[in-house]
Design an enzyme around this catalytic site. Structure first.
Site, PDB file in Angstrom:
ATOM      1  N   LYS A   1     -24.657  19.118 -54.310  1.00 13.51           N
ATOM      2  CA  LYS A   1     -23.487  19.858 -53.813  1.00 13.51           C
ATOM      3  C   LYS A   1     -22.283  18.941 -53.864  1.00 13.51           C
ATOM      4  O   LYS A   1     -22.422  17.715 -53.774  1.00 13.51           O
ATOM      5  CB  LYS A   1     -23.719  20.313 -52.364  1.00 13.51           C
ATOM      6  CG  LYS A   1     -22.794  21.435 -51.935  1.00 13.51           C
ATOM      7  CD  LYS A   1     -23.295  22.772 -52.439  1.00 13.51           C
ATOM      8  CE  LYS A   1     -22.386  23.914 -52.062  1.00 13.51           C
ATOM      9  NZ  LYS A   1     -23.036  25.223 -52.291  1.00 13.51           N
TER      10      LYS A   1
HETATM   11  P1  NAD Z   1     -14.991  32.403 -51.125  1.00 13.46           P
HETATM   12  O1  NAD Z   1     -14.087  31.266 -50.953  1.00 13.46           O
HETATM   13  O2  NAD Z   1     -14.950  33.209 -52.375  1.00 13.46           O
HETATM   14  O3  NAD Z   1     -14.823  33.421 -49.896  1.00 13.46           O
HETATM   15  C1  NAD Z   1     -14.951  33.005 -48.568  1.00 13.46           C
HETATM   16  C2  NAD Z   1     -14.600  34.181 -47.668  1.00 13.46           C
HETATM   17  O4  NAD Z   1     -14.782  33.784 -46.311  1.00 13.46           O
HETATM   18  C3  NAD Z   1     -13.150  34.633 -47.793  1.00 13.46           C
HETATM   19  O5  NAD Z   1     -13.088  36.055 -47.724  1.00 13.46           O
HETATM   20  C4  NAD Z   1     -12.488  34.024 -46.554  1.00 13.46           C
HETATM   21  O6  NAD Z   1     -11.346  34.742 -46.114  1.00 13.46           O
HETATM   22  C5  NAD Z   1     -13.630  34.155 -45.561  1.00 13.46           C
HETATM   23  N1  NAD Z   1     -13.468  33.275 -44.404  1.00 13.46           N
HETATM   24  C6  NAD Z   1     -13.080  31.975 -44.401  1.00 13.46           C
HETATM   25  N2  NAD Z   1     -12.988  31.534 -43.131  1.00 13.46           N
HETATM   26  C7  NAD Z   1     -13.333  32.581 -42.342  1.00 13.46           C
HETATM   27  C8  NAD Z   1     -13.396  32.780 -40.952  1.00 13.46           C
HETATM   28  N3  NAD Z   1     -13.094  31.784 -40.110  1.00 13.46           N
HETATM   29  N4  NAD Z   1     -13.775  33.993 -40.487  1.00 13.46           N
HETATM   30  C9  NAD Z   1     -14.062  35.002 -41.345  1.00 13.46           C
HETATM   31  N5  NAD Z   1     -14.002  34.883 -42.665  1.00 13.46           N
HETATM   32  C10 NAD Z   1     -13.640  33.688 -43.158  1.00 13.46           C
HETATM   33  O7  NAD Z   1     -16.473  31.812 -50.889  1.00 13.46           O
HETATM   34  P2  NAD Z   1     -17.849  32.415 -51.401  1.00 13.46           P
HETATM   35  O8  NAD Z   1     -18.135  31.836 -52.736  1.00 13.46           O
HETATM   36  O9  NAD Z   1     -17.860  33.877 -51.188  1.00 13.46           O
HETATM   37  O10 NAD Z   1     -18.865  31.719 -50.381  1.00 13.46           O
HETATM   38  C11 NAD Z   1     -19.125  32.246 -49.087  1.00 13.46           C
HETATM   39  C12 NAD Z   1     -20.413  31.629 -48.555  1.00 13.46           C
HETATM   40  O11 NAD Z   1     -21.502  31.945 -49.451  1.00 13.46           O
HETATM   41  C13 NAD Z   1     -20.429  30.104 -48.437  1.00 13.46           C
HETATM   42  O12 NAD Z   1     -21.244  29.753 -47.343  1.00 13.46           O
HETATM   43  C14 NAD Z   1     -21.097  29.652 -49.732  1.00 13.46           C
HETATM   44  O13 NAD Z   1     -21.704  28.387 -49.618  1.00 13.46           O
HETATM   45  C15 NAD Z   1     -22.141  30.742 -49.891  1.00 13.46           C
HETATM   46  N6  NAD Z   1     -22.639  30.918 -51.260  1.00 13.46           N
HETATM   47  C16 NAD Z   1     -21.801  31.173 -52.296  1.00 13.46           C
HETATM   48  C17 NAD Z   1     -22.321  31.360 -53.580  1.00 13.46           C
HETATM   49  C18 NAD Z   1     -21.465  31.721 -54.764  1.00 13.46           C
HETATM   50  O14 NAD Z   1     -22.034  31.991 -55.851  1.00 13.46           O
HETATM   51  N7  NAD Z   1     -20.155  31.793 -54.650  1.00 13.46           N
HETATM   52  C19 NAD Z   1     -23.709  31.246 -53.791  1.00 13.46           C
HETATM   53  C20 NAD Z   1     -24.538  30.988 -52.700  1.00 13.46           C
HETATM   54  C21 NAD Z   1     -23.977  30.832 -51.440  1.00 13.46           C
END
Ligand code: NAD
Length: 411
Positions: free
Chosen positions: A106
């Site tokens: 990561k």
């Molecule tokens: P992203 O940056 O695309 O979106 C994050 C979202 O969370 C946004 O809508 C943001 O406004 C919201 N957010 C941020 N702070 C917040 C708060 N305090 N309260 C409520 N909402 C809040 O990120 P993502 O890629 O969607 O990732 C989200 C989660 O999923 C993370 O934990 C990431 O590790 C996990 N994840 C992502 C992927 C991927 O393929 N992108 C894969 C596995 C896991």
């Protein structure tokens, strides 16, 4: 986000210890699987107006026992070494669980992504890549998007890597479709989350059609999870992002709201706060934003029957215990959000073969392999009479420890 008494990395290590005990592994083997193979910490100077800011950047490579290390890169102000270690370790268990030939890694940069211009974002990812390119590569360590980064960021990473190391499109996944990306990868995490939510209800003889879902997060994971839940017949009743939340008990029109960048801009629907979304009465809750959001402070108010973890580590260990005590079933992150790395694997193989799949093939393979992973974990939980999280770790730890043993490193 706080993980309570233990740090995020300690929480993952506690699950590895528990799985090791169930499997009867030697303490030395467990301890070797808890440690990270390599940790790189860098400084990233960034010119902002007349000021020079120096950001901290990280890449932690947890394990290469089952293949090249794989894991996203996150831009967020709360990124620190402990969090990156925890997320790198989770990738090792996630890739083993879904049985793809990768290890775990990561990366991150401690910066508030919402304050960055495109030029600054590009500068940061290019500097991050320049500093650590010698430990990256399609057979060494393959980054992907995570919170605060996206396909465009991955295109800049690939471009910088090509300047330094030559053409190698499989050096990073989650790229734009026009630039060696794979149709289907962008939606893969959210689609997988929705599929796992449906499989969970079906396994418990509950109807998917009309089942109420609340989602925290409206980024890559939350947005596509909402769309896929809607397609599968769920009723999305509440959704939030960092700017706020909306609720509509008769169901939100998902196709309308995906046109908005931020939830607070949506004119229709009753407004609620972002964290209130976690406390709604519903069948399925999908936390898909930050870690540690379901914790000792709010666990009493969480009313969902099932929690499907779209985000990484959204439930603290204490909250997990309390929820299980009151009968809530939690589908753990390493299973629920594994569609992302499964999709990354499909993109990586296509890049290496220089052969593209149509999106239908991508979706079919994703659905079949996610459903196999769900059923493997379910069987494991019945076999050991343990919850889904423990079962997922037992299965993953067994696969990684046997790779170690077969290599002859830890016998
Ligand atoms: P992203 O940056 O695309 O979106 C994050 C979202 O969370 C946004 O809508 C943001 O406004 C919201 N957010 C941020 N702070 C917040 C708060 N305090 N309260 C409520 N909402 C809040 O990120 P993502 O890629 O969607 O990732 C989200 C989660 O999923 C993370 O934990 C990431 O590790 C996990 N994840 C992502 C992927 C991927 O393929 N992108 C894969 C596995 C896991």
């Amino acid at each position: 986000m706080s993980h309570g008494a233990r740090s995020a990395f300690e929480e993952v290590n506690q699950k590895i210890s528990q799985a090791g005990e169930i499997l009867g592994l030697k303490p030395g083997v467990v301890s070797a699987m808890q440690k990270c193979e390599r940790e790189v910490v860098i400084s990233i100077p960034l010119r902002r107006g007349n000021d020079l800011e120096v950001l901290s950047g990280y890449r932690v490579q947890h394990s290469s026992a089952r293949g090249p290390r794989k894991g996203g890169i996150r831009f967020h102000q709360e990124v620190d070494l402990d969090e990156v270690r925890a997320l790198a370790s989770l990738m090792t268990w996630k890739t083993a669980l879904i049985d793809v030939p990768f290890g775990g890694a990561k990366g991150g940069v401690a910066v508030d992504a919402s304050t960055l211009s495109d030029i600054e974002r590009e500068e940061i990812i290019r500097r991050w890549t320049r500093s650590i390119h010698h430990v990256l590569g399609h057979q060494r360590d393959i980054p992907a998007p995570d919170m605060g980064t996206d396909a465009r960021t991955m295109a800049w990473l690939m471009d910088e890597f090509h300047r330094l190391e030559g053409f190698q499109p499989a050096c990073v996944t989650g790229k734009p479709v026009e630039l060696f990306g794979a149709p289907g990868r962008e939606e893969a995490t959210g689609r997988g989350v929705a599929m796992i939510a449906a499989s969970t209800l079906e396994k418990h003889d509950e109807k998917v059609k009309g089942a109420r879902v609340a989602i925290q997060g409206f980024g890559n994971v939350g947005r596509f999870a909402a769309l896929a839940c809607h397609e599968l017949g769920f009723k999305v009743i509440a959704i939030s992002d960092v700017t706020g939340g909306v609720i509509e008990r008769s169901g939100i029109d998902i196709h309308e709201i995906v046109n908005y960048r931020n939830i607070s801009e949506i004119p229709s629907y009753e407004k609620i706060s972002s964290h209130e979304v976690l406390e709604q009465k519903c069948e399925v809750l999908i936390p898909a934003a930050l870690g540690g959001v379901i914790n000792a402070e709010n666990v009493d108010r969480v009313k969902a029957e099932y929690i499907v973890e779209g985000a990484n580590q959204p439930t603290t260990a204490d909250a997990d215990k309390e929820l299980r005590g009151k009968g809530t079933l939690i589908v753990p992150d390493i299973l629920a959000n594994a569609g992302g790395v499964m999709g990354s694997y499909f993109e990586w193989t296509q890049n290496i073969q220089q052969y593209s799949w149509p999106i239908d093939k991508f979706r079919k393979e994703l659905d079949a392999r996610m459903s196999k992973a769900f059923s493997d974990v379910h069987k494991e939980s019945k076999k050991h009479s343990v919850d889904m999280r423990t079962a997922a770790f037992v299965l993953a730890v067994r696969r990684v420890s046997s790779a170690f043993a077969l290599r002859g490193e830890l016998v």
